[in-house]
Design an enzyme around this catalytic site. Structure first.
Site, PDB file in Angstrom:
ATOM      1  N   CYS A   1      21.581   8.521 -55.638  1.00 33.54           N
ATOM      2  CA  CYS A   1      20.410   8.385 -56.513  1.00 33.54           C
ATOM      3  C   CYS A   1      19.327   9.422 -56.245  1.00 33.54           C
ATOM      4  O   CYS A   1      18.319   9.458 -56.939  1.00 33.54           O
ATOM      5  CB  CYS A   1      19.821   6.970 -56.389  1.00 33.54           C
TER       6      CYS A   1
ATOM      7  N   ARG B   1       4.387   2.136 -26.511  1.00 33.08           N
ATOM      8  CA  ARG B   1       2.963   1.953 -26.247  1.00 33.08           C
ATOM      9  C   ARG B   1       2.571   2.044 -24.768  1.00 33.08           C
ATOM     10  O   ARG B   1       1.402   2.085 -24.466  1.00 33.08           O
ATOM     11  CB  ARG B   1       2.502   0.593 -26.775  1.00 33.08           C
TER      12      ARG B   1
ATOM     13  N   CYS C   1      17.870   3.326 -53.639  1.00 31.55           N
ATOM     14  CA  CYS C   1      18.877   2.373 -54.123  1.00 31.55           C
ATOM     15  C   CYS C   1      19.274   1.351 -53.062  1.00 31.55           C
ATOM     16  O   CYS C   1      20.058   0.441 -53.339  1.00 31.55           O
ATOM     17  CB  CYS C   1      20.122   3.110 -54.640  1.00 31.55           C
TER      18      CYS C   1
ATOM     19  N   GLN D   1      13.605  -6.591 -30.537  1.00 32.72           N
ATOM     20  CA  GLN D   1      12.694  -5.708 -31.258  1.00 32.72           C
ATOM     21  C   GLN D   1      13.173  -4.265 -31.149  1.00 32.72           C
ATOM     22  O   GLN D   1      12.591  -3.374 -31.738  1.00 32.72           O
ATOM     23  CB  GLN D   1      11.281  -5.833 -30.668  1.00 32.72           C
TER      24      GLN D   1
ATOM     25  N   ASN E   1       8.228  -9.253 -17.687  1.00 32.40           N
ATOM     26  CA  ASN E   1       7.574  -8.080 -18.274  1.00 32.40           C
ATOM     27  C   ASN E   1       6.658  -7.431 -17.238  1.00 32.40           C
ATOM     28  O   ASN E   1       5.997  -8.124 -16.474  1.00 32.40           O
ATOM     29  CB  ASN E   1       6.760  -8.497 -19.507  1.00 32.40           C
TER      30      ASN E   1
ATOM     31  N   HIS F   1      13.705  -5.462 -36.036  1.00 34.25           N
ATOM     32  CA  HIS F   1      13.167  -4.171 -36.490  1.00 34.25           C
ATOM     33  C   HIS F   1      14.263  -3.234 -36.985  1.00 34.25           C
ATOM     34  O   HIS F   1      14.034  -2.031 -37.133  1.00 34.25           O
ATOM     35  CB  HIS F   1      12.353  -3.500 -35.375  1.00 34.25           C
TER      36      HIS F   1
ATOM     37  N   SER G   1       5.675  -7.155 -24.893  1.00 36.02           N
ATOM     38  CA  SER G   1       4.278  -7.508 -24.618  1.00 36.02           C
ATOM     39  C   SER G   1       3.885  -8.796 -25.336  1.00 36.02           C
ATOM     40  O   SER G   1       2.803  -9.325 -25.101  1.00 36.02           O
ATOM     41  CB  SER G   1       3.370  -6.370 -25.063  1.00 36.02           C
TER      42      SER G   1
ATOM     43  N   ALA H   1      11.060  -3.210 -25.868  1.00 38.64           N
ATOM     44  CA  ALA H   1      11.308  -1.855 -25.363  1.00 38.64           C
ATOM     45  C   ALA H   1      11.525  -1.812 -23.851  1.00 38.64           C
ATOM     46  O   ALA H   1      12.278  -0.974 -23.349  1.00 38.64           O
ATOM     47  CB  ALA H   1      10.154  -0.943 -25.741  1.00 38.64           C
TER      48      ALA H   1
ATOM     49  N   ASP I   1      17.925   0.285 -30.755  1.00 37.93           N
ATOM     50  CA  ASP I   1      18.895   1.187 -30.124  1.00 37.93           C
ATOM     51  C   ASP I   1      20.320   0.637 -30.071  1.00 37.93           C
ATOM     52  O   ASP I   1      21.244   1.362 -29.688  1.00 37.93           O
ATOM     53  CB  ASP I   1      18.414   1.574 -28.712  1.00 37.93           C
TER      54      ASP I   1
HETATM   55 ZN   LIG Z   1      20.117   5.969 -53.081  1.00 35.45          ZN
END
Ligand SMILES: [Zn+2]
Length: 248
Positions: free
Chosen positions: A158, A35, A133, A102, A221, A122, A197, A23, A105
């Site tokens: 569905c 977070r 479905c 991760q 980071n 992710h 992190s 992020a 976007d």
């Molecule tokens: Zn479906």
């Protein structure tokens, strides 16, 4: 020699750079971290409920709130920042082996990285999926229905519950995608973790996989990570400032 100059030298010498982004690389594009101190969950506990698959499937009110949230997401108007663009430079230099992210976007692809190099552990918010479905498609198609008044749109095939094609909490990661990420980490000679992190497994384990393959490890980071002590270089600076310096 400064740490930045040293890392530039490593990139120059590397042939298969693998990056892992979280992020933190997108906050300079106006997408809040989940977070962090300004994070979405810190400020809005309901957001955490909305990102939990069990609440989402069980409660139409949670789904309605989620669709409104998706409509107004800052990610739709977000532009890639110099941090994202640095990885495009790296790909043009034929250095970038894989970009594990991760983030949901798609700003790496919007910036110009080849979709086949980006491994989205992710998933992506720019697609929808049907819980019934498994059908997938562009998110915009469902957002149009929400704008037109459907509070909790269902699959037209569905009748199943629709959600974004992302991994919610309580939902399994996709094993094939994780395998691809770990394979890339095994093949790298320089691993760069950016804006993450490194606390969420199994993805954080990619650092150990890269180290076992004798790759150098660079961490950028704002906050300390559990891997700082074993990293070859650690930067706390602004990602959109330091990453272009390293990758240009
Ligand atoms: Zn479906």
């Amino acid at each position: 020699m400064s740490a930045a100059q040293q890392v530039r030298g490593w990139i120059e010498a590397a042939s298969r750079v693998v990056a892992l982004t979280g992020a933190g690389i997108s906050t300079d594009s106006g997408i809040p971290d989940f977070r962090g101190p300004q994070g979405l969950w810190t400020r809005n506990p309901l957001a955490e409920k909305m990102s939990n698959i069990h609440y989402y499937l069980a409660d139409p009110e949670v789904r309605k709130a989620s669709w409104q949230n998706r409509l107004s997401s800052p990610a739709w108007s977000a532009k890639p920042n110099p941090g994202h663009l640095a990885f495009v430079t790296l790909e043009k230099r034929k250095k970038l082996h894989a970009l594990i992210t991760q983030n949901i976007d798609e700003l790496h692809q919007v910036a110009g990285n080849s979709p086949e190099r980006v491994i989205e552990v992710h998933g992506t918010m720019r697609k929808f999926m049907c819980w019934g479905c498994g059908m997938r498609g562009p998110m915009e198609l469902v957002l149009e229905r929400v704008r037109a008044g459907e509070a909790d749109p269902r699959c037209r095939d569905c009748g199943g519950i629709l959600k974004s094609d992302t991994i919610s909490f309580g939902q399994q990661l996709v094993p094939e995608v994780i395998d691809r990420a770990m394979q890339a980490a095994r093949e790298t000679d320089l691993f760069i973790a950016v804006g993450t992190s490194l606390q969420v497994y199994p993805v954080a384990g990619a650092v150990d996989v890269a180290r076992a393959a004798r790759a150098k490890v660079v961490i950028i980071n704002a906050e300390p990570t559990p891997f700082d002590e074993v990293a070859d270089a650690v930067f706390r600076d602004s990602i959109s400032e330091v990453l272009p310096q390293l990758c240009s």
